[in-house]
Enzyme design. Structure first.
Site, PDB file in Angstrom:
ATOM      1  N   ASP A   1       0.859  -1.187   0.000  1.00  0.00           N
ATOM      2  CA  ASP A   1       0.000   0.000   0.000  1.00  0.00           C
ATOM      3  C   ASP A   1       0.892   1.233   0.000  1.00  0.00           C
ATOM      4  O   ASP A   1       2.128   1.113  -0.078  1.00  0.00           O
ATOM      5  CB  ASP A   1      -0.979  -0.006   1.189  1.00  0.00           C
ATOM      6  CG  ASP A   1      -2.317   0.620   0.800  1.00  0.00           C
ATOM      7  OD1 ASP A   1      -2.312   1.789   0.376  1.00  0.00           O
ATOM      8  OD2 ASP A   1      -3.349  -0.062   0.898  1.00  0.00           O
TER       9      ASP A   1
ATOM     10  N   GLU B   1      -9.891   2.822  -5.139  1.00  0.00           N
ATOM     11  CA  GLU B   1      -9.415   4.172  -4.830  1.00  0.00           C
ATOM     12  C   GLU B   1      -8.178   4.575  -5.638  1.00  0.00           C
ATOM     13  O   GLU B   1      -7.112   4.811  -5.075  1.00  0.00           O
ATOM     14  CB  GLU B   1      -9.108   4.263  -3.323  1.00  0.00           C
ATOM     15  CG  GLU B   1     -10.331   3.973  -2.476  1.00  0.00           C
ATOM     16  CD  GLU B   1     -10.034   3.945  -0.973  1.00  0.00           C
ATOM     17  OE1 GLU B   1     -10.879   4.436  -0.216  1.00  0.00           O
ATOM     18  OE2 GLU B   1      -8.987   3.416  -0.567  1.00  0.00           O
TER      19      GLU B   1
ATOM     20  N   HIS C   1      -2.795   3.075  -4.616  1.00  0.00           N
ATOM     21  CA  HIS C   1      -2.202   2.558  -3.363  1.00  0.00           C
ATOM     22  C   HIS C   1      -0.806   2.002  -3.602  1.00  0.00           C
ATOM     23  O   HIS C   1      -0.444   0.943  -3.075  1.00  0.00           O
ATOM     24  CB  HIS C   1      -3.118   1.487  -2.744  1.00  0.00           C
ATOM     25  CG  HIS C   1      -4.388   2.052  -2.164  1.00  0.00           C
ATOM     26  ND1 HIS C   1      -4.445   2.682  -0.940  1.00  0.00           N
ATOM     27  CD2 HIS C   1      -5.649   2.098  -2.661  1.00  0.00           C
ATOM     28  CE1 HIS C   1      -5.685   3.091  -0.704  1.00  0.00           C
ATOM     29  NE2 HIS C   1      -6.447   2.743  -1.739  1.00  0.00           N
TER      30      HIS C   1
HETATM   31  C1  ACM Z   1     -11.023  -0.365   0.770  1.00  0.00           C
HETATM   32  O1  ACM Z   1     -11.463  -0.329   1.930  1.00  0.00           O
HETATM   33  N1  ACM Z   1     -10.404   0.696   0.257  1.00  0.00           N
HETATM   34  C2  ACM Z   1     -11.169  -1.533  -0.062  1.00  0.00           C
END
Ligand code: ACM
Ligand code: ZN
Length: 550
Positions: free
Chosen positions: A209, A343, A279
């Site tokens: 991440d 995201e 991420h």
């Molecule tokens: C998430 O909680 N961004 C999958």
């Protein structure tokens, strides 16, 4: 005797008695599909343990391990044997003690236990069925069976009963974020241990991440040597703060193999996640050529969604991902690799000449639903899906992968509510339900947040987890695509094992009944009784930290 005969005389006069979740006579979590209580008891302490030679080696080893644990805790030796002709002997009633018999007609995760006063016959076909039968037997015994200490004064009798059991859902997952905070191999193993007690069978391991890359990739050593560390972390919930302390860590490939093997022994398959194309800031910090601007980048000190993502316009990005995923696929034998997809801001792609050239080359256009950049993300997903297919792997992605175009064979993890799962299943994609509303274990367990450890917020008490019905609102015929349910434990605000377990337990036990039990076998009051009378003692015996019941 640990089991509770609620109305003893009524029970005895109505034999055999079907026990339901509403009548928690025997404390087993998750509640088995069917329990028929019968008259009498079986003395488990010192009972011989006989195992069919037809089971595979690891199944026999699991039964032998049960013999050892029972012997240590009860103080009476339970001998282990693999006698020939065991099924016929069991049929003829000429064998006593525990008798584990292979019954190939049962499903992989199914088992049946027939406890009589002289013999306790256990039927299963495959390894997980054997494990779950043993797990159920252990739950029926004094909690000392989970520890390493003698408790010879406990009552080691089992009630005579027939238990027939199998799970409702095949995918029973728990997620662990090891990027925001890094947890040692031992902590991960203990996480797996407690998952196994409650018959969960998938660990979704979030290994990369913005804040840290945690898996050694031989071809790109700086992913962990640089990307595995950040030079500070925000303090508490203050986004303007920074502790300035270098933080990080990673798993070597040998450690990954060790954890995979450990999980396999517990009947758990690991689903590794390499979150892409967003991420990815930690990876960018190690190899700035992966980003649109070329950097410099730094592994993030804050929580949230970083806008610096992988450049989807450069061929080198795709080469990098293929090389990384090749090593990941070699390390994890399961059929799925999770490629994230959540995201992913498009602000960099909008400005990047390489990304824009790729959009042009692919002929991607804005339409009334999505931008060309969103379709570029679909292209990245499709490339990874195709590549992983050549390695014999299928992809799972967060529900954002539904936005635009998704190729057949992808599995969708529905996190922004259940709608993504409903939509995916309606379109014929497999899906796993993990909505924030019921499955985000980083959310608080009380509204009285002053008396809870610092956290991300939200509110997810035990009863809400328990009340989740994954097929609610599902159109006719689509439910077969729901592979199962998972809860997620994101660790932005969770830095210690003690806090991690506190967030996990006992909510994971409620989750286990959502995953395992048919709705008609669920009952929250009965579940709470099981917790109060037995399960919390199991957690204590095993040394776990958990949140006390309200
Ligand atoms: C998430 O909680 N961004 C999958
Ligand atoms: Zn770019």
């Amino acid at each position: 005797m640990k089991f509770r005969l609620i109305i003893l005389s009524a029970a005895l006069s109505l034999l055999p008695l079907a026990s339901t979740a509403k009548d928690p006579v025997i404390h087993i979590v998750p509640q088995p599909e069917r329990i028929e209580l019968q008259k009498g008891t079986f003395k488990a302490a010192g009972a011989s343990i006989n195992c069919d030679a037809a089971f595979d080696t690891r199944s026999r080893a699991a039964v032998q391990d049960f013999a050892a644990r029972l012997s240590i805790a009860s103080g009476k030796v339970s001998s282990f044997a693999v006698p020939v002709g065991i099924a016929a002997s069991a049929e003829a009633g000429s064998i006593r003690g525990f008798v584990f018999i292979r019954d190939a007609s049962l499903g992989d995760e199914e088992y049946r236990i027939e406890i009589g006063s002289k013999a306790a016959k256990v039927y299963a076909s495959e390894y997980n069925g054997v494990l779950y039968a043993v797990t159920t037997l252990k739950q029926m015994l004094p909690e000392a069976v989970y520890g390493g200490a003698l408790a010879d004064d406990a009552d080691w009798h089992l009630p005579c009963a027939v238990i027939s059991d199998k799970p409702r859902f095949a995918y029973r997952g728990m997620h662990l974020d090891c990027s925001r905070h890094f947890f040692s191999v031992d902590v991960v193993k203990r996480y797996l241990d407690i998952m196994a007690v409650y018959k969960l069978n998938r660990l979704h391991w979030h290994l990369s991440d913005d804040q840290g890359w945690r898996i050694e990739i031989k071809r790109y050593p700086e992913l962990t040597l640089i990307g595995g560390y950040r030079s500070g972390t925000m303090i508490g919930r203050d986004f303007n703060s920074d502790d300035g302390i270098r933080y990080g860590g990673y798993y070597t490939q040998d450690q990954i193999r060790e954890v995979v093997a450990y999980a396999e022994k517990l009947g758990i398959t690991i689903v590794p996640e390499i979150d892409l194309p967003g991420h990815m800031l930690a990876a960018l910090s190690a190899y700035p050529w992966l980003g649109c601007s070329g950097g410099p980048y730094e592994a993030w000190h804050k929580w949230g969604v970083a806008d610096k993502v992988l450049c989807a316009g450069k061929e080198t990005t795709y080469e990098f991902l293929e090389n990384v995923l090749t090593e990941v696929a070699e390390l994890f034998p399961g059929e799925y690799i999770h490629i994230g997809g959540d995201e992913c801001p498009k602000t960099e792609w909008e400005k990047c000449p390489d990304c824009q050239a790729k959009i042009e080359e692919l002929g991607l256009k804005d339409d009334d639903r999505f931008s060309a950049e969103q379709y570029l993300q679909c292209y990245v997903t499709a490339c990874m899906q195709d590549f992983l297919a050549t390695l014999g792997k299928k992809i799972i992605g967060w529900d954002e992968i539904l936005e635009g175009k998704l190729a057949e064979g992808a599995t969708v993890m529905s996190w922004r509510g259940v709608q993504g799962g409903i939509e995916a299943a309606s379109l014929g994609f497999d899906a796993i339900m993990t909505p924030t509303s019921h499955c985000y274990f980083d959310y608080m367990q009380s509204r009285d947040t002053d008396n809870e450890p610092v956290g991300i917020g939200g509110f997810l008490p035990l009863d809400k987890v328990y009340g989740f019905e994954p097929l609610e609102g599902m159109p006719e015929g689509a439910g077969k695509h729901i592979l199962g349910v998972q809860a997620n434990l994101w660790t932005e605000y969770i830095a210690t094992e003690e806090h991690l377990q506190y967030m996990l337990l006992p909510r994971m036990l409620a989750l286990s009944e959502v995953q395992w039990c048919l709705p008609e076998n669920k009952d929250f009051e009965a579940f709470k009784t099981k917790l109060a009378e037995h399960e919390l003692k199991v957690l204590e015996t095993m040394g776990y930290n958990y949140r006390k019941l309200d």
